[in-house]
Design an enzyme around this catalytic site. Structure first.
Site, PDB file in Angstrom:
ATOM      1  CB  CYS A 251     -32.089  21.607  29.252  1.00 26.25           C
ATOM      2  SG  CYS A 251     -31.167  22.376  27.901  1.00 26.25           S
TER       3      CYS A 251
ATOM      4  CG  HIS B 220     -14.556  22.581   7.253  1.00 26.32           C
ATOM      5  ND1 HIS B 220     -15.001  21.562   6.454  1.00 26.32           N
ATOM      6  CD2 HIS B 220     -14.543  22.071   8.517  1.00 26.32           C
ATOM      7  CE1 HIS B 220     -15.275  20.503   7.184  1.00 26.32           C
ATOM      8  NE2 HIS B 220     -15.006  20.784   8.444  1.00 26.32           N
TER       9      HIS B 220
END
Length: 610
Positions: A26, A531
């Site tokens: 989209c 992380h």
């Protein structure tokens, strides 16, 4: 952005091209229908450069933003021949999920063509109203026919998308549906005709949606059946011939009238609801649109909007509500940009505000609105007020496109000159209310964190730092996905040692295959993500060593991962460790030692259940 690099990582992280059953895009998202949702690495996708966020419900939606077309093209080139040919997902799904996926896959690809034609027609109409062009001129009439072509040939477009979704021959499907709108067929139906002695209903199938869908659904089953029994030497022509011979008469006799009546009833119900609830319905829809867009549920409105356009030539609920919501998103973003002291957030908010002003709200929603409840509340209140005004003035949209400044001509109405005027007023109200509310209510998260440093309650779970180093606010981490707070709330740590340890007792929920990231669930249910470094996934595990695996129980202070800071820096990567609580909807996270030197014994985060 390196589109090829981003596309390659996305394909790998969704489970490879073999896992793709269907792909479309989209205005801001790649929409994957996967054979196996469990193969998609959502955490990895969220960390990929160029990916704003990921939402997984019926489809795996990878949010890219304004570069979605370029990334889509690269993904298609990587998937190659497997695109649209993979088998449908074999996992068991709820009927509602299957239906929503089917609707999105059929109607989403139609929007650009319908929107382009609709805007062209609205520009011509405005030119006529302003006296710049006569609607009697041949030039006007030719261009008006061009603008109306997508809507007139809507059955053909629907046949293409439905056939693509059902994995059947597109050309035969289009031929079957095309027979319904042949000029000669339309003339015969208008004059009154019969097939094998059975009278056919006089229905103009041009611009109709549901007859085409039912016809292709029937054809898809018939194609499989005829293929099964057809002799292989003549299959190439026998299957299409028999399919057309049976499908078209059945469509004229049963499916066409049924689909036409379904569409008419659908539009009648919506119009009836609007007539009974009026501006209240428009206001409430506008208010909940932020939540609908975030979850992708606004796509369920497309069949109604398309049907309304084909039946009534206008739409009076969804488009006015969307105008109020889109402009409210813009106003809130500009207010945040004006008030925040965070340079990255300011840049994001300005860019997102401009996009929302032109009718594209996903960057605003995912980059600003849903990350701050005060901004979300401001947008919802403003959308309610703007939507209610649009409902009171009964404005109508004449083009199926995201309403905004660039497409405002979609509200031009030759029979009601005030329709466009009230649309502009709706823009002004929505922007002003949202801007003022957000300007008053918004507060930088960094400020809130500093205030919270001394506000530890007895019920809070306090976890220590996983590594010695200097703590920085999450907003200063040089990765937009983490700094925006999209993944979770927490801090960044510039490490001074090479070992990550458990900050609290818990269970290892995930160890990334390249060993640079790890998940831990604490005893109180908080889900923590560690992380190590920025973009260190590119090292493919070099310089990392894990001491735990998924499912292991660990105790506070236990070694989790060893990493080589020197190597990370030599390879040109930032070694900042991100330490965040990812299920932030369930917990309030307070940073206790921002801008401080800490050891792996220092209390760093207070986590409290909401």
């Amino acid at each position: 952005m390196d589109y090829k690099k981003t596309a390659k990582e996305i394909v790998e992280l969704i489970g490879g091209k073999e896992n793709v059953a269907h792909l479309e895009h989209c205005s801001t998202r790649l929409r994957f229908t996967l054979n196996d949702d469990s193969k998609a690495n959502i955490a990895g996708l969220e960390q990929t450069e160029g990916v704003i966020g990921v939402r997984q419900n019926v489809q795996c939606q990878v949010i890219i933003g304004n570069d979605v077309v370029e990334v889509y093209d690269e993904v298609v080139s990587l998937i190659g021949g497997s695109l649209g040919t993979a088998s449908a997902p074999k996992k068991k799904q709820k009927l509602s999920s299957v239906l929503l996926d089917f609707i999105i896959s059929i109607f989403q690809p139609l929007v650009p063509a319908i929107a382009g034609g609709g805007i062209l027609k609205s520009l011509l109409l405005l030119a006529s109203i302003l006296g710049l062009m006569s609607d009697k001129s041949e030039t006007y009439q030719i261009l008006n026919l061009v603008g109306g072509a997508p809507l007139y040939f809507l059955p053909i477009l629907v046949a293409m998308t439905t056939a693509n979704k059902l994995k059947v021959n597109q050309l035969v499907a289009v031929s079957a549906v095309g027979a319904l709108i042949l000029p000669e067929m339309t003339a015969m139906l208008a004059e009154g005709t019969n097939f094998m002695g059975i009278g056919l209903e006089n229905i103009a199938y041009a611009s109709q949606v549901f007859p085409a869908i039912l016809t292709v659904l029937f054809y898809a089953q018939l194609e499989k059946l005829v293929t099964k029994f057809s002799p292989k030497p003549i299959r190439i022509f026998f299957v299409p011939m028999m399919s057309l011979l049976i499908t078209v008469p059945i469509a004229l006799l049963i499916l066409g009238p049924l689909g036409y009546n379904v569409g008419a009833a659908f539009s009648t119900v919506i119009v009836s609801l609007y007539n009974h609830f009026g501006w209240v319905a428009t206001g409430l829809l506008a208010a909940v649109l932020p939540l609908m867009v975030v979850t992708g549920m606004h796509k369920a409105m497309i069949p109604y909007a398309v049907s309304s356009m084909s039946e009534l030539g206008a739409e009076l609920l969804y488009l006015p509500a969307s105008l109020a919501h889109n402009i409210s998103e813009s106003g809130a973003c500009f207010a945040v940009a004006l008030k925040t002291k965070n340079a990255k957030l300011r840049s994001t908010a300005i860019s997102a505000g401009i996009s929302a002003l032109f009718g594209i709200t996903e960057p605003a929603l995912y980059g600003v609105t849903i990350l701050n409840k005060r901004v979300l509340y401001s947008v919802m209140v403003s959308s309610l007020i703007g939507g209610a005004f649009a409902g009171i003035t009964a404005i109508k949209g004449f083009a199926l496109v995201g309403p905004g400044i660039a497409s405002i001509t979609m509200f031009a109405d030759k029979n009601n000159g005030m329709n466009l005027v009230w649309a502009f007023v709706t823009v002004g109200i929505s922007f002003a209310v949202s801007f003022i509310f957000a300007l008053v209510m918004y507060k930088d998260k960094v400020v809130e964190e500093k205030v919270a440093e001394t506000a530890i309650n007895l019920g809070d779970t306090v976890v220590s730092s996983p590594v010695a180093g200097r703590v920085i606010p999450l907003s200063e981490v040089k990765d937009e996905v983490f700094s925006s707070g999209m993944v979770g709330s927490g801090v960044g740590i510039i490490p001074e040692e090479d070992v990550l340890v458990a900050p609290e007792d818990g269970e290892i929920t995930m160890v990334f295959e390249t060993h640079h990231a790890l998940g831990l669930k604490t005893s109180n249910g908080a889900e923590i993500l560690f992380h190590i470094g920025i973009d260190t996934v590119q090292l493919n595990g070099e310089g990392f060593e894990t001491f735990v695996k998924q499912g292991d129980r660990v105790t506070k202070g236990q070694q989790l991962i060893a990493f080589n800071r020197r190597l990370i820096k030599e390879k040109g990567y930032d070694d900042t460790i991100i330490f965040v609580v990812t299920n932030q909807d369930k917990y309030e996270v307070k940073a206790l030692n921002n801008q401080a030197q800490v050891s792996n014994q220092t209390d760093l985060l207070a986590i409290a259940s909401l």
